[in-house]
Design an enzyme around this catalytic site. Structure first.
Site, PDB file in Angstrom:
ATOM      1  N   LYS A 165       4.762   9.753   2.843  1.00  0.00           N
ATOM      2  CA  LYS A 165       4.660   9.958   4.289  1.00  0.00           C
ATOM      3  C   LYS A 165       5.912   9.490   5.033  1.00  0.00           C
ATOM      4  CE  LYS A 165       0.803  12.036   4.288  1.00  0.00           C
ATOM      5  NZ  LYS A 165      -0.061  11.680   3.204  1.00  0.00           N
ATOM      6  N   GLY A 178       0.861   4.289   1.073  1.00  0.00           N
ATOM      7  CA  GLY A 178       1.156   5.054   2.291  1.00  0.00           C
ATOM      8  C   GLY A 178       2.221   4.393   3.158  1.00  0.00           C
ATOM      9  N   HIS A 181       1.274  18.737   6.485  1.00  0.00           N
ATOM     10  CA  HIS A 181       0.350  17.858   5.758  1.00  0.00           C
ATOM     11  C   HIS A 181      -0.694  18.755   5.087  1.00  0.00           C
ATOM     12  CE1 HIS A 181      -2.413  14.063   6.088  1.00  0.00           C
ATOM     13  NE2 HIS A 181      -1.834  14.134   4.926  1.00  0.00           N
ATOM     14  N   THR A 195      -8.004  16.840  -0.958  1.00  0.00           N
ATOM     15  CA  THR A 195      -7.769  16.801  -2.408  1.00  0.00           C
ATOM     16  C   THR A 195      -8.907  17.479  -3.162  1.00  0.00           C
ATOM     17  OG1 THR A 195      -6.496  14.775  -2.198  1.00  0.00           O
ATOM     18  CG2 THR A 195      -7.348  15.271  -4.376  1.00  0.00           C
ATOM     19  N   TYR A 205       0.835  -1.205   0.000  1.00  0.00           N
ATOM     20  CA  TYR A 205       0.000   0.000   0.000  1.00  0.00           C
ATOM     21  C   TYR A 205       0.878   1.267   0.000  1.00  0.00           C
ATOM     22  CZ  TYR A 205      -2.744   3.901   1.470  1.00  0.00           C
ATOM     23  OH  TYR A 205      -3.284   5.168   1.524  1.00  0.00           O
ATOM     24  N   CYS A 223     -10.858  14.055   4.463  1.00  0.00           N
ATOM     25  CA  CYS A 223     -11.673  15.154   4.993  1.00  0.00           C
ATOM     26  C   CYS A 223     -11.838  16.253   3.955  1.00  0.00           C
ATOM     27  CB  CYS A 223     -11.051  15.712   6.270  1.00  0.00           C
ATOM     28  SG  CYS A 223     -11.096  14.535   7.626  1.00  0.00           S
ATOM     29  N   ARG A 266      -7.472   4.282  -4.555  1.00  0.00           N
ATOM     30  CA  ARG A 266      -6.899   5.565  -4.984  1.00  0.00           C
ATOM     31  C   ARG A 266      -6.580   5.613  -6.472  1.00  0.00           C
ATOM     32  NH1 ARG A 266      -4.890   9.019  -0.588  1.00  0.00           N
ATOM     33  NH2 ARG A 266      -5.761   8.125   1.293  1.00  0.00           N
TER      34      ARG A 266
HETATM   35  C1  SPV Z   1      -3.091  10.165   3.728  1.00  0.00           C
HETATM   36  O1  SPV Z   1      -3.569   9.139   4.229  1.00  0.00           O
HETATM   37  O2  SPV Z   1      -2.976  11.221   4.365  1.00  0.00           O
HETATM   38  C2  SPV Z   1      -2.655  10.160   2.335  1.00  0.00           C
HETATM   39  C3  SPV Z   1      -2.442   8.891   1.686  1.00  0.00           C
HETATM   40  O3  SPV Z   1      -2.390  11.185   1.783  1.00  0.00           O
HETATM   41  S1  SPV Z   1      -1.080   8.079   2.322  1.00  0.00           S
HETATM   42  O4  SPV Z   1      -0.088   8.003   1.295  1.00  0.00           O
HETATM   43  O5  SPV Z   1      -1.538   6.779   2.733  1.00  0.00           O
HETATM   44  O6  SPV Z   1      -0.559   8.834   3.452  1.00  0.00           O
HETATM   45 MN    MN Z   2      -2.116  12.775   3.239  1.00  0.00          MN
END
Ligand code: SPV
Ligand code: MN
Length: 621
Positions: free
Chosen positions: A226, A219, A245, A272, A217, A269, A384
């Site tokens: 992240k 994330g 963020h 995007t 995944y 929330c 996604r």
């Molecule tokens: C988030 O969860 O804040 C995202 C996707 O932008 S991730 O890459 O999973 O963090």
């Molecule tokens: Mn994010």
């Protein structure tokens, strides 16, 4: 590296030695010997190298072609659909200063564990090495980063999401200042990571290295996202800037005026979709670096693409994203449904409703249930799409500006069904930082593993990524606004407020109006009503905006319902937040508690005068 020269594909060895950087070469040598891949491919910034990765993703079965040209589909394992907070840990030396609530492991023990997991983990596989630049290239913001991964899907995603950095890597001033990210999906079964029990994301702040194993995944695996963000938060704290963020977007006012906003919202929330509002322009939708420049705050998008949630995207609510997803172009869909015609389908998509196909659970029919008897939806709620921003029509022309753009306003958003009004402005920087950013609460979503719908404190929506004590992070914020000529106003938004019977109080599209209202406020073009918790819109300003932006007639009755101050809920929130800061967070700045106390006093005073639920008109002076 000579020891395993024969493993390099084509001229990969030459490409690597052409970069004169000892730290880089030593690290690569160390981890190739440990992970033991069969082959190594090094990518430069050339288009042929990106094309090779795309081909490998298909050949290796990590991506499947869909009908439209450029569209591919990737599946993560059934239990590998979101960020794994439990197994994401900072490697911390014994004497390091860290908040007790953060997930850590003793550095020596963590390194020993991850070394064991990584031993021979790439056997039989090809290792891809790609170079990137976080932030625009040749800029004060730039951070060079190198990704090692045995997943062509991860390497492909990064190619869409980041600026290439092979050339930049040869020119870095401080040859030690780069991020090193190493990932292995581990053994695959049916194209997905098999050994989920050994899924780990370990972050070594001392060396600026992140290890990720047995997961796919994004994330958990896209090191530049992240994982680097956690490293960048600490680096920023040391160097005197901020890693946030946040989206960065241009809001377009009258006479071609463009005002840039940054916005921090937890996942799912509306971050995007806000940054993609028609008529406005986008710089980035997820991560921003902020620096003080010439007495102002400037921001850049760390990334160059979007890894966005697809569920619920339809032609009415998100027309710009909808358009992109429905035409040819390089898009990686993940964890959606592939229909019998190999077309992408997701929950909430317009048009034909599909009842079977292939999804992240395998062959799928509507009504299919999992082992726990839960119904499996057509697409996972955290499914996604991944695209480069060149595919978007609304990308702001200054996206790659090495100076970034001046921040006109900062927005904090959360998912809050019963307390915060949909839009409110802080009295000043400290009030915004403490009562909005630092007090941000949000109901949990499917973007992380675990239960959804639980109210969680998530300061600046950055809690999952904080690699420094929260007290220092907040102090940095306060210090950041010192000696500025122009301090941007701070706003809070909440797109999820419900009315008395539990229905959404505003249309999903109302966010378009809130942006226009904020733009006018930044320039002092309109007034506002001062309430105990901040400044809210006047009816006479919102009515024309609703009409211009949405063609809707906002009645005074609805306005009043939306902006009625809910005193008991606000007081409870303050109590909850104070409790956290006083009992769980070490060294909370006393100004934060003062700001919350003051707010509580103002609320109690208003309650005495007007009762529990106070219509906005009562506060007009
Ligand atoms: C988030 O969860 O804040 C995202 C996707 O932008 S991730 O890459 O999973 O963090
Ligand atoms: Mn994010």
């Amino acid at each position: 590296m000579k020891k395993f020269k024969e493993k390099f594909v084509g001229d990969s060895y030459e490409k690597l030695v052409a970069i004169k950087n000892n730290r880089l070469h030593n690290l690569i040598e160390k981890y190739v010997l440990l992970c033991n891949p069969d082959k190594i491919t090094v990518c430069t910034d050339r288009i042929e190298d990106a094309q090779y990765i795309r081909t490998r993703a298909i050949e290796g079965g990590e991506e499947h072609k869909l009908t439209l040209d450029g569209h591919t589909l990737h599946f993560d394992g059934y239990f590998d659909q979101a960020r794994d907070k439990k197994n994401t840990k900072f490697l911390i030396a014994k004497d390091a200063e860290f908040d007790p609530g953060l997930n850590t492991v003793n550095r020596d023990e963590g390194l020993e564990e991850i070394t064991e997991i990584m031993d021979d983990i790439m056997q039989g596989k090809e290792l891809y090495i790609r170079f990137f630049c976080l932030g625009p290239v040749d800029s004060e913001f730039s951070i060079p980063a190198v990704q090692l991964t045995d997943s062509a899907y991860v390497a492909h995603s990064e190619g869409l999401l980041y600026r290439t950095g092979y050339k930049q890597f040869s020119n870095i001033k401080d040859s030690e200042r780069f991020f090193f990210l190493i990932h292995s999906a581990g053994e695959l079964e049916g194209g997905v990571s098999k050994n989920i029990h050994n899924r780990r994301v370990y972050i070594d702040l001392k060396e600026n290295i992140v290890y990720s194993t047995n997961t796919q995944y994004g994330g958990n695996t896209i090191g530049l996202k992240k994982l680097s963000m956690r490293l960048a938060i600490q680096l920023a704290s040391r160097e005197g800037w901020l890693t946030e963020h946040m989206f960065v977007m241009g809001v377009h006012g009258s006479n071609n005026r463009v005002t840039y906003f940054t916005g921090a919202y937890p996942s799912m929330c509306g971050k995007t979709s806000t940054s993609m509002i028609p008529g406005e322009t986008i710089i980035g939708d997820d991560i921003a670096y902020l620096r003080k420049m010439d007495g102002k705050i400037n921001a850049v998008n760390v990334e160059r693409g979007i890894f966005g949630i697809i569920g619920g995207i339809n032609s009415k609510d998100d027309p710009l994203i909808w358009d992109i997803l429905n035409k040819e172009g390089e898009i990686i869909f993940s964890n959606i449904l592939s229909t019998d015609r190999a077309e992408p389908y997701w929950t909430g998509k317009d048009g034909e409703v599909h009842t079977h196909g292939i999804n992240y659970s395998g062959e799928w029919n509507s009504g299919k249930i999992d082992d726990k008897k839960n119904e499996i939806p057509a697409s996972h709620p955290n499914a996604r799409f991944t695209v480069n921003m060149d595919l978007l029509e609304n990308t702001d022309s200054r996206i790659d500006d090495p100076q970034g753009v001046e921040v006109g306003g900062i927005i904090y958003g959360g998912r809050d069904s019963h307390t915060t009004v949909p839009i409110i402005e802080a009295f000043d920087w400290a009030h915004g930082v403490f009562t909005m950013g630092a007090s941000l609460e949000s109901e949990t979503t499917a973007a992380t593993l675990g239960k959804s719908g639980v109210r969680k404190h998530n300061p600046m929506s950055n809690l999952d990524f904080l690699s420094i004590p929260l007290s220092r992070y907040l102090q940095n914020y306060i210090d950041f606004a010192k000696n500025l000529d122009n301090i941007p106003p701070i706003f809070a938004v909440n797109y999820f407020l419900n009315d008395a019977v539990g229905d959404p109080i505003t249309d999903k599209l109302a966010k378009r109006v809130w942006l226009k209202w904020m733009e006018l406020r930044v320039h002092g073009d309109i007034g506002a009503i001062k309430t105990p918790v901040g400044l809210i819109p006047r009816y006479e300003d919102l009515k024309p905006l609703f009409s211009e932006v949405l063609g809707q007639d906002l009645s005074e009755e609805l306005y009043t319902e939306i902006f009625t101050l809910r005193v008991p809920e606000n007081i409870s929130k303050i109590e909850r937040i104070k409790n956290i800061y006083q009992n769980k967070i070490p060294n909370t700045p006393k100004e934060l508690i003062n700001a919350l106390d003051e707010q509580e006093k103002r609320l109690k005073k208003a309650k005495k005068q007007y009762g529990d639920y106070i219509p906005p008109q009562k506060f007009i002076e």
